[in-house]
Scaffold this active site. Structure first.
Site, short mmCIF file in Angstrom:
data_model
loop_
_atom_site.label_atom_id
_atom_site.label_comp_id
_atom_site.label_asym_id
_atom_site.label_seq_id
_atom_site.Cartn_x
_atom_site.Cartn_y
_atom_site.Cartn_z
N GLY A 128 0.82 -1.21 0.00
CA GLY A 128 0.00 0.00 0.00
C GLY A 128 0.85 1.26 0.00
O GLY A 128 2.04 1.21 -0.32
N CYS B 71 -0.32 4.83 15.67
CA CYS B 71 0.64 4.01 16.44
C CYS B 71 1.88 3.52 15.70
O CYS B 71 2.99 3.74 16.19
CB CYS B 71 -0.09 2.86 17.08
SG CYS B 71 -1.16 3.50 18.41
P1 NAD Z 1 -6.47 9.34 22.18
O1 NAD Z 1 -5.68 10.55 21.87
O2 NAD Z 1 -7.57 8.91 21.27
O3 NAD Z 1 -7.12 9.50 23.64
C1 NAD Z 1 -6.44 9.95 24.76
C2 NAD Z 1 -7.45 10.59 25.72
O4 NAD Z 1 -6.79 10.91 26.95
C3 NAD Z 1 -8.05 11.91 25.20
O5 NAD Z 1 -9.45 11.84 25.22
C4 NAD Z 1 -7.53 12.96 26.18
O6 NAD Z 1 -8.44 14.03 26.39
C5 NAD Z 1 -7.32 12.14 27.43
N1 NAD Z 1 -6.39 12.72 28.41
C6 NAD Z 1 -5.16 13.26 28.18
N2 NAD Z 1 -4.63 13.69 29.33
C7 NAD Z 1 -5.52 13.42 30.32
C8 NAD Z 1 -5.54 13.62 31.72
N3 NAD Z 1 -4.51 14.21 32.35
N4 NAD Z 1 -6.62 13.23 32.42
C9 NAD Z 1 -7.66 12.65 31.80
N5 NAD Z 1 -7.70 12.42 30.45
C10 NAD Z 1 -6.64 12.80 29.73
O7 NAD Z 1 -5.41 8.18 22.36
P2 NAD Z 1 -5.57 6.62 21.98
O8 NAD Z 1 -5.50 6.44 20.52
O9 NAD Z 1 -6.72 6.06 22.74
O10 NAD Z 1 -4.21 6.04 22.58
C11 NAD Z 1 -4.00 5.95 23.96
C12 NAD Z 1 -2.78 5.07 24.20
O11 NAD Z 1 -3.05 3.74 23.77
C13 NAD Z 1 -1.53 5.50 23.43
O12 NAD Z 1 -0.40 5.24 24.22
C14 NAD Z 1 -1.52 4.60 22.22
O13 NAD Z 1 -0.23 4.38 21.71
C15 NAD Z 1 -2.09 3.31 22.79
N6 NAD Z 1 -2.78 2.44 21.82
C16 NAD Z 1 -3.62 3.02 20.90
C17 NAD Z 1 -4.30 2.18 20.00
C18 NAD Z 1 -5.23 2.75 18.95
O14 NAD Z 1 -5.70 1.98 18.12
N7 NAD Z 1 -5.50 4.04 18.93
C19 NAD Z 1 -4.15 0.78 20.09
C20 NAD Z 1 -3.30 0.26 21.07
C21 NAD Z 1 -2.63 1.11 21.93
C1 UGA Z 2 -2.00 -1.29 14.96
C2 UGA Z 2 -1.80 -2.74 15.41
O1 UGA Z 2 -2.30 -3.62 14.40
C3 UGA Z 2 -2.52 -3.01 16.72
O2 UGA Z 2 -2.25 -4.33 17.16
C4 UGA Z 2 -2.02 -2.02 17.75
O3 UGA Z 2 -2.71 -2.19 18.97
C5 UGA Z 2 -2.24 -0.60 17.25
O4 UGA Z 2 -1.54 -0.43 15.99
C6 UGA Z 2 -1.68 0.40 18.19
O5 UGA Z 2 -0.74 0.14 18.91
O6 UGA Z 2 -2.25 1.48 18.14
P1 UGA Z 2 -3.94 0.11 13.76
O7 UGA Z 2 -2.94 1.22 13.74
O8 UGA Z 2 -5.32 0.37 14.21
O9 UGA Z 2 -3.37 -1.09 14.70
O10 UGA Z 2 -4.06 -0.46 12.30
P2 UGA Z 2 -3.44 -1.65 11.44
O11 UGA Z 2 -4.53 -2.45 10.89
O12 UGA Z 2 -2.38 -2.36 12.16
O13 UGA Z 2 -2.77 -0.82 10.24
C7 UGA Z 2 -1.70 0.06 10.45
C8 UGA Z 2 -1.24 0.63 9.12
O14 UGA Z 2 -0.58 -0.38 8.35
C9 UGA Z 2 -2.37 1.16 8.25
O15 UGA Z 2 -1.95 2.35 7.62
C10 UGA Z 2 -2.60 0.06 7.23
O16 UGA Z 2 -3.12 0.52 6.02
C11 UGA Z 2 -1.19 -0.45 7.05
N1 UGA Z 2 -1.17 -1.86 6.61
C12 UGA Z 2 -1.57 -2.85 7.44
C13 UGA Z 2 -0.74 -2.15 5.33
O17 UGA Z 2 -0.38 -1.24 4.54
N2 UGA Z 2 -0.69 -3.46 4.93
C14 UGA Z 2 -1.07 -4.48 5.75
O18 UGA Z 2 -0.99 -5.66 5.32
C15 UGA Z 2 -1.54 -4.17 7.03
#
Ligand code: NAD
Ligand code: UGA
Length: 443
Positions: free
Chosen positions: A262, A269
């Site tokens: 892609g 992340c």
């Molecule tokens: P996000 O930015 O969507 O949400 C974070 C939230 O925390 C916001 O609503 C913000 O207002 C709140 N916040 C910040 N400071 C605060 C405080 N002092 N008190 C209360 N609330 C507060 O973030 P996210 O995407 O949910 O990611 C959170 C963590 O999880 C990150 O470390 C990320 O790397 C990890 N993670 C994210 C994903 C994903 O798919 N987005 C998947 C796995 C892990």
């Molecule tokens: C990714 C991981 O898959 C989760 O396990 C993890 O928890 C998360 O990051 C995180 O730490 O936030 P996410 O970012 O939601 O999840 O999406 P993915 O489906 O992993 O895709 C990530 C990127 O890689 C996208 O831009 C997607 O288009 C790209 N991708 C993924 C490819 O180009 N090819 C693939 O085969 C798979």
């Protein structure tokens, strides 16, 4: 069991909703007043399939509450930290832990002696952060004894956006980093509802749990970059990258997932976590070339896509209309964080191209994103395509897979498609007399 989740973002809100679905009493706390106000009205701030129903159902039955007040953690046995850990603005790739540490500070004020509360980091944090949290707690609350009055644990999250609920409810594994047997018992009890689904719960030390999260994301990012590099070879030599991915993926040791070529990986992340992992190597003075090449390759990938587009619009791209389908980094989310489109579109605009875009998850916030400035948005795909010189498919939304190719051909000024996700195939396009270019094969 009473749970407090701090952070109502993608991870916090999903965690809170899913645990409330298991029958736990959950309070989701965020310092964003507007977000909590909306959530109290059962309005979900993000696009995540199934989340709205889950929140509505459990908020109605009062298993799920929302609050702005961190003091509410007093009632909880388990406190999750699920706030963001973006890259710092310094540009060194390190994870910015200011939100996590600010929450730790706030929590420490309200922990109750002898309550044995378990404070769990769900945010993705670099190795050593759990230890730092422990040290902070000792300093902030010298009256409390770690592993007696309270416990610290790490429980990184592996859900993906777009399938977050399914990933949370049916995880490949749950990883818990603990420093005490009692904390392990509490976590076992917490995740007991997953036993039926036979999800393995792995217990490790804090540092291992922290590294497992980064190593997993970096490894998946590496797989994506690897197949993108093979795609580059196929475009020169012949061979079809999809066939190659299939052939590789049939080997159980490799597996078929994350081998879809892609425009480069994006999202909230992979980009920030690969940078943070590299920063950990650097900080510890360990030579690292592998993660760094993944980061560099992925940066270059977006520029090479722009060049591909430029090439298709030869002799000049200036004033050409490009229909751009999908701007989010992947389907089933409205998350734009580090989407390849945010690199590709501004570069195309700088070259003088006009962008007509469509995204099924479009919301008015998209207009405020500076990288998407001056785009002409359309709510209908065929309208977006109308009179375009080139059609680019950036995100593989289902809505695009079933497009009526005859209508597409008629709508386009020039019947050329660049499919960055290979959702169509060359033979179909030949039948419609559409010039079709994808990733990883010769057209
Ligand atoms: P996000 O930015 O969507 O949400 C974070 C939230 O925390 C916001 O609503 C913000 O207002 C709140 N916040 C910040 N400071 C605060 C405080 N002092 N008190 C209360 N609330 C507060 O973030 P996210 O995407 O949910 O990611 C959170 C963590 O999880 C990150 O470390 C990320 O790397 C990890 N993670 C994210 C994903 C994903 O798919 N987005 C998947 C796995 C892990
Ligand atoms: C990714 C991981 O898959 C989760 O396990 C993890 O928890 C998360 O990051 C995180 O730490 O936030 P996410 O970012 O939601 O999840 O999406 P993915 O489906 O992993 O895709 C990530 C990127 O890689 C996208 O831009 C997607 O288009 C790209 N991708 C993924 C490819 O180009 N090819 C693939 O085969 C798979």
């Amino acid at each position: 069991m009473k749970i407090a989740v701090i952070g109502a973002g993608y991870v916090g809100l999903v965690t809170a909703a899913c645990f409330s679905e298991f029958g736990y009493e959950v309070i989701c706390i965020d310092n964003n007043k507007y977000k909590i106000k909306q959530l109290k009205k059962k309005i979900i701030p993000i696009y995540e399939p199934g989340l709205s129903d889950l929140v509505k159902k459990n908020a109605k039955s009062k298993y799920l509450l929302f609050s702005n007040s961190i003091s509410k953690i007093k009632d909880a046995n388990i406190i999750f930290i699920a706030v963001g850990t973006p890259s710092t603005r310094r540009g060194d790739g390190e994870a910015d832990l200011k939100f996590v540490f600010s929450v730790v500070k706030d929590i420490s004020k309200f922990l109750i002696k002898r309550k044995k509360q378990l404070v769990i980091t769900k945010s993705t944090v670099p190795v050593g952060t759990g230890k730092k949290i422990q040290d902070m707690m000792c300093e902030l609350r010298p009256d409390l004894i770690n592993n007696k009055d309270y416990f610290i644990a790490s429980n990184p999250e592996f859900l993906r956006e777009g399938s977050a609920i399914e990933d949370f409810m049916r995880p490949d594994r749950v990883v818990c980093g603990v420093t005490d047997k009692q904390a392990e018992e509490i976590l076992k009890e917490l995740y007991r509802p997953l036993n039926l689904r036979e999800a393995p719960v792995l217990f490790a030390d804090l540092e291992s749990a922290e590294i497992i999260k980064y190593a997993s994301n970096a490894f998946l990012a590496l797989k994506v970059s690897f197949i993108n590099e093979i795609a580059n070879l196929c475009e020169k030599t012949g061979g079809n990258v999809q066939m190659i991915a299939k052939g590789m993926g049939l080997d159980n040791r490799i597996g078929p997932k994350f081998l879809h070529p892609g425009p480069g990986f994006g999202g909230s992340c992979f980009p920030k976590d690969t940078r943070a992992l590299y920063a950990s190597f650097k900080k510890n003075k360990i030579n690292n070339t592998l993660v760094k090449s993944v980061i560099n390759f992925n940066e270059d990938r977006k520029i090479s896509i722009v060049n591909k587009i430029k090439n298709l619009l030869k002799p000049k791209i200036k004033n050409k209309v490009i229909a751009f389908l999908g701007v989010t980094f992947k389907p089933n989310t409205d998350d734009l964080r580090e989407s390849p489109s945010l690199e590709i579109i501004p570069r195309l605009r700088k070259l003088g191209a006009k962008i007509h875009a469509h995204d099924p998850a479009f919301n008015p916030e998209f207009i405020k994103v500076k990288e998407l400035d001056k785009i002409k948005w359309h709510s209908n795909v065929l309208e977006a395509i109308k009179n375009a010189d080139l059609l680019v498919i950036h995100t593989e939304w289902n809505e695009y897979r079933g497009l009526d190719l005859l209508k597409v051909k008629k709508a386009l000024k020039n019947p050329i498609i660049l499919d960055l996700r290979n959702i169509f195939n060359l033979d179909d396009m030949k039948r419609y007399n559409i010039k079709y270019h994808g990733i990883g094969f010769k057209s």
